[in-house]
Design a protein around this motif. Structure first.
Motif, PDB file in Angstrom:
ATOM      1  N   VAL A  91       0.829  -1.201   0.000  1.00  0.00           N
ATOM      2  CA  VAL A  91       0.000   0.000   0.000  1.00  0.00           C
ATOM      3  C   VAL A  91       0.869   1.259   0.000  1.00  0.00           C
ATOM      4  CG1 VAL A  91      -1.700   1.312   1.328  1.00  0.00           C
ATOM      5  CG2 VAL A  91      -1.972  -1.155   1.050  1.00  0.00           C
ATOM      6  N   LEU A  92       1.912   1.286   0.820  1.00  0.00           N
ATOM      7  CA  LEU A  92       2.772   2.469   0.861  1.00  0.00           C
ATOM      8  C   LEU A  92       3.515   2.664  -0.462  1.00  0.00           C
ATOM      9  CD1 LEU A  92       1.963   2.505   3.809  1.00  0.00           C
ATOM     10  CD2 LEU A  92       4.346   2.952   4.413  1.00  0.00           C
ATOM     11  N   HIS A  93       3.933   1.563  -1.081  1.00  0.00           N
ATOM     12  CA  HIS A  93       4.580   1.672  -2.396  1.00  0.00           C
ATOM     13  C   HIS A  93       3.609   2.265  -3.416  1.00  0.00           C
ATOM     14  CE1 HIS A  93       7.067   0.687  -5.844  1.00  0.00           C
ATOM     15  NE2 HIS A  93       6.036   0.050  -6.378  1.00  0.00           N
ATOM     16  N   HIS A  94       2.364   1.813  -3.395  1.00  0.00           N
ATOM     17  CA  HIS A  94       1.344   2.334  -4.304  1.00  0.00           C
ATOM     18  C   HIS A  94       1.156   3.840  -4.107  1.00  0.00           C
ATOM     19  CE1 HIS A  94      -2.405   2.119  -6.699  1.00  0.00           C
ATOM     20  NE2 HIS A  94      -2.862   3.009  -5.832  1.00  0.00           N
ATOM     21  N   LEU A  95       1.102   4.270  -2.855  1.00  0.00           N
ATOM     22  CA  LEU A  95       0.894   5.694  -2.572  1.00  0.00           C
ATOM     23  C   LEU A  95       2.110   6.523  -2.950  1.00  0.00           C
ATOM     24  CD1 LEU A  95      -0.952   5.315   0.851  1.00  0.00           C
ATOM     25  CD2 LEU A  95      -1.976   5.898  -1.366  1.00  0.00           C
ATOM     26  N   ARG A  96       3.301   5.988  -2.751  1.00  0.00           N
ATOM     27  CA  ARG A  96       4.510   6.687  -3.195  1.00  0.00           C
ATOM     28  C   ARG A  96       4.492   6.862  -4.713  1.00  0.00           C
ATOM     29  NH1 ARG A  96       6.678   9.289   1.070  1.00  0.00           N
ATOM     30  NH2 ARG A  96       7.646   7.912   2.606  1.00  0.00           N
ATOM     31  N   GLU A  97       4.080   5.814  -5.407  1.00  0.00           N
ATOM     32  CA  GLU A  97       4.020   5.884  -6.865  1.00  0.00           C
ATOM     33  C   GLU A  97       3.002   6.919  -7.328  1.00  0.00           C
ATOM     34  OE1 GLU A  97       5.785   3.829  -9.406  1.00  0.00           O
ATOM     35  OE2 GLU A  97       7.060   3.974  -7.628  1.00  0.00           O
ATOM     36  N   GLU A  98       1.975   7.144  -6.512  1.00  0.00           N
ATOM     37  CA  GLU A  98       0.985   8.168  -6.848  1.00  0.00           C
ATOM     38  C   GLU A  98       1.497   9.581  -6.581  1.00  0.00           C
ATOM     39  OE1 GLU A  98      -2.867   7.628  -5.203  1.00  0.00           O
ATOM     40  OE2 GLU A  98      -3.391   6.084  -6.665  1.00  0.00           O
ATOM     41  N   GLY A  99       2.630   9.705  -5.895  1.00  0.00           N
ATOM     42  CA  GLY A  99       3.247  11.013  -5.736  1.00  0.00           C
ATOM     43  C   GLY A  99       3.153  11.659  -4.378  1.00  0.00           C
ATOM     44  N   TYR A 100       2.669  10.935  -3.376  1.00  0.00           N
ATOM     45  CA  TYR A 100       2.608  11.535  -2.037  1.00  0.00           C
ATOM     46  C   TYR A 100       4.017  11.796  -1.513  1.00  0.00           C
ATOM     47  CZ  TYR A 100      -2.407  10.817  -1.632  1.00  0.00           C
ATOM     48  OH  TYR A 100      -3.770  10.886  -1.820  1.00  0.00           O
ATOM     49  N   GLU A 101       4.205  13.002  -0.988  1.00  0.00           N
ATOM     50  CA  GLU A 101       5.504  13.381  -0.445  1.00  0.00           C
ATOM     51  C   GLU A 101       5.686  12.898   0.984  1.00  0.00           C
ATOM     52  OE1 GLU A 101       6.111  17.592  -0.824  1.00  0.00           O
ATOM     53  OE2 GLU A 101       5.014  17.652  -2.730  1.00  0.00           O
ATOM     54  N   GLN A 102       4.590  12.728   1.669  1.00  0.00           N
ATOM     55  CA  GLN A 102       4.654  12.395   3.099  1.00  0.00           C
ATOM     56  C   GLN A 102       3.589  11.364   3.430  1.00  0.00           C
ATOM     57  OE1 GLN A 102       3.501  15.439   6.153  1.00  0.00           O
ATOM     58  NE2 GLN A 102       5.706  15.463   6.494  1.00  0.00           N
ATOM     59  N   ILE A 103       4.014  10.245   4.024  1.00  0.00           N
ATOM     60  CA  ILE A 103       3.082   9.202   4.434  1.00  0.00           C
ATOM     61  C   ILE A 103       3.192   9.014   5.942  1.00  0.00           C
ATOM     62  CG2 ILE A 103       2.449   6.769   4.261  1.00  0.00           C
ATOM     63  CD1 ILE A 103       3.530   6.741   1.434  1.00  0.00           C
ATOM     64  N   VAL A 104       2.074   9.200   6.625  1.00  0.00           N
ATOM     65  CA  VAL A 104       1.992   8.952   8.065  1.00  0.00           C
ATOM     66  C   VAL A 104       1.249   7.635   8.250  1.00  0.00           C
ATOM     67  CG1 VAL A 104       1.138   9.774  10.286  1.00  0.00           C
ATOM     68  CG2 VAL A 104       1.987  11.414   8.583  1.00  0.00           C
ATOM     69  N   LEU A 105       1.882   6.687   8.903  1.00  0.00           N
ATOM     70  CA  LEU A 105       1.312   5.358   9.115  1.00  0.00           C
ATOM     71  C   LEU A 105       0.714   5.294  10.515  1.00  0.00           C
ATOM     72  CD1 LEU A 105       0.894   2.525   7.943  1.00  0.00           C
ATOM     73  CD2 LEU A 105       3.178   1.936   8.778  1.00  0.00           C
ATOM     74  N   ALA A 106      -0.590   5.096  10.579  1.00  0.00           N
ATOM     75  CA  ALA A 106      -1.310   5.133  11.857  1.00  0.00           C
ATOM     76  C   ALA A 106      -1.791   3.740  12.229  1.00  0.00           C
ATOM     77  CB  ALA A 106      -2.494   6.096  11.770  1.00  0.00           C
ATOM     78  N   GLY A 107      -1.277   3.209  13.325  1.00  0.00           N
ATOM     79  CA  GLY A 107      -1.711   1.918  13.842  1.00  0.00           C
ATOM     80  C   GLY A 107      -2.721   2.123  14.953  1.00  0.00           C
ATOM     81  N   ASN A 108      -3.949   1.720  14.702  1.00  0.00           N
ATOM     82  CA  ASN A 108      -5.031   1.878  15.668  1.00  0.00           C
ATOM     83  C   ASN A 108      -5.245   0.558  16.400  1.00  0.00           C
ATOM     84  OD1 ASN A 108      -8.517   3.054  15.360  1.00  0.00           O
ATOM     85  ND2 ASN A 108      -7.247   2.710  17.148  1.00  0.00           N
ATOM     86  N   SER A 109      -5.312   0.609  17.727  1.00  0.00           N
ATOM     87  CA  SER A 109      -5.555  -0.576  18.550  1.00  0.00           C
ATOM     88  C   SER A 109      -4.453  -1.608  18.301  1.00  0.00           C
ATOM     89  CB  SER A 109      -6.949  -1.134  18.258  1.00  0.00           C
ATOM     90  OG  SER A 109      -7.275  -2.164  19.148  1.00  0.00           O
TER      91      SER A 109
END
Length: 378
Positions: free
Chosen positions: A98-116
């Motif tokens: 998923v993070l690779h996909h979002l990087r390929e879409e051009g997001y400069e910043q990815i915050v990964l949120a782990g809930n529970s």
């Protein structure tokens, strides 16, 4: 600001094996996510919410974050609806996809949120994304994380999170059960629900109780190891895993004794009264397999202990906890926060916040604005 919701179909990195119950999911090899964003523009930052097995495609923070100008993604892992066979290492690979996909879409910043239960998972992910060392799950086999595509996140959020599935189960597993096949055969000297013991519980009782919880977890782990070693001969090499049931998984003294790790919580669980939650099938870890137990529930073998994985993290971390959460306690939040080795970290209480912020509009608004402002400040 109008928010649009988009369905993302992210290809899995590795072939889906028979640990995925759905044949359609196995053949499709797709991870499903929803993205919520302002219809007029995509933000430079995206926050991704994840849990090992829960469906976060409708997570409560997605729309509110999008209204505040932060793109938000709720993802699923391959174990959506099939927690019993879950291996954390495959969840790590799925986050990487998923993070690779979002990087390929051009997001400069990815915050990964782990809930529970996602808290320990995102700690494991970032640790392996920084430098992968795990070549197989505890019971062997795929995946090899050193060969996976694992783009590091730019920041981590631990939201109403506990340290990890193996540690939280050990804190909650019922040590009074003396027969794994019969939850009503109990050791009266370790029965949390016997009013002669409390609450409040004495230090002597708690010491014996916690030691017996750890011993039960280790006893089940040893049994899974022995059973796996027998399988090649018993099945002529045709079977490499088996399912089993774990009774009594919601017996944490903190659910009844509010003097332990004090907070604003009530004497209950996320699933209702403790005695019922301890035995009802819907609660934690009741259905699992030999391999899955070792990966996600074994105190000694699991790779998913959050504080251990955070010891060398080098990105900002924000630990957010609810002061009225009946299952993730201030001590959990503090253990995650204290494990982060640098000073780019925050520990924030949501006063009166429950585990899911359900029916709590003020706490929800506070939490979402907190996350949005923090993301913009990075």
């Amino acid at each position: 600001m109008a928010v649009i919701r988009e369905l993302l179909a992210v290809p899995m990195q590795t072939g889906a094996t028979s640990d995925i119950q759905s044949g359609i999911a196995r053949k499709a090899g797709v991870l499903w996510c929803t993205r919520h964003r302002d219809e007029s523009a995509r933000s430079r930052a995206v926050m991704v919410f994840v849990h090992p097995s829960s469906n976060f495609m409708a997570h409560y923070a997605l729309d509110p974050l999008a209204h505040l100008g932060i793109d938000a993604v709720g993802m699923t892992t391959r174990y959506l609806g099939n927690e019993s066979a879950l291996q954390l290492e495959n969840c790590v690979v799925d986050i990487g996809s998923v993070l690779h996909h979002l990087r390929e879409e051009g997001y400069e910043q990815i915050v990964l949120a782990g809930n529970s239960g996602g808290g320990g998972l995102v700690a494991l992910y970032q640790d392996q994304a920084r430098k992968a060392t795990i070549t197989s799950p505890p019971a062997g086999g795929a995946p090899d994380l050193t060969q996976a595509v694992l783009p590091p996140a730019d920041a981590l959020v631990m939201l109403m999170a506990h340290p990890g599935r193996s540690s939280v189960l050990t804190e909650k597993i019922d040590p009074a059960i003396v027969d794994e096949a019969d939850p009503f055969r109990r050791d009266p000297e370790l029965d949390l629900f016997d009013p002669n013991h409390g609450p409040p519980y004495s230090e002597e009782f708690l010491e014996r109780y916690r030691a017996a919880q750890l011993e039960r977890n280790r006893r089940i782990t040893a049994w899974t190891q022995a059973r796996l070693a027998e399988l090649p001969e018993l099945s002529d090499g045709r079977v490499d895993d088996l399912p089993f049931v774990v009774h009594g998984t919601m017996a944490d003294p903190r659910n009844l004794d509010l003097s332990l790790d004090p907070s604003d919580r009530k004497a209950t669980t996320q699933w209702g009264p403790p005695y019922r939650a301890n035995l009802t099938p819907a609660t934690l870890a009741h259905f699992t397999t030999l391999r899955s137990w070792q990966s996600q529930w074994s105190y000694d073998l699991s790779n998913g202990h959050g504080p251990t994985r955070l010891r060398e993290v080098d990105v900002p971390v924000h630990v957010v906890y609810g002061t009225a959460d009946p299952g993730c306690y201030p001590g959990h939040a503090r253990s995650l926060y204290d494990a982060v080795p640098h000073d780019r970290k925050l520990l924030t209480p949501v006063v009166g916040g429950g585990h899911y912020l359900y029916g709590q509009p003020e706490q929800l608004d506070f939490t979402v604005r907190l996350l949005a402002d923090w993301t913009r400040s990075l």
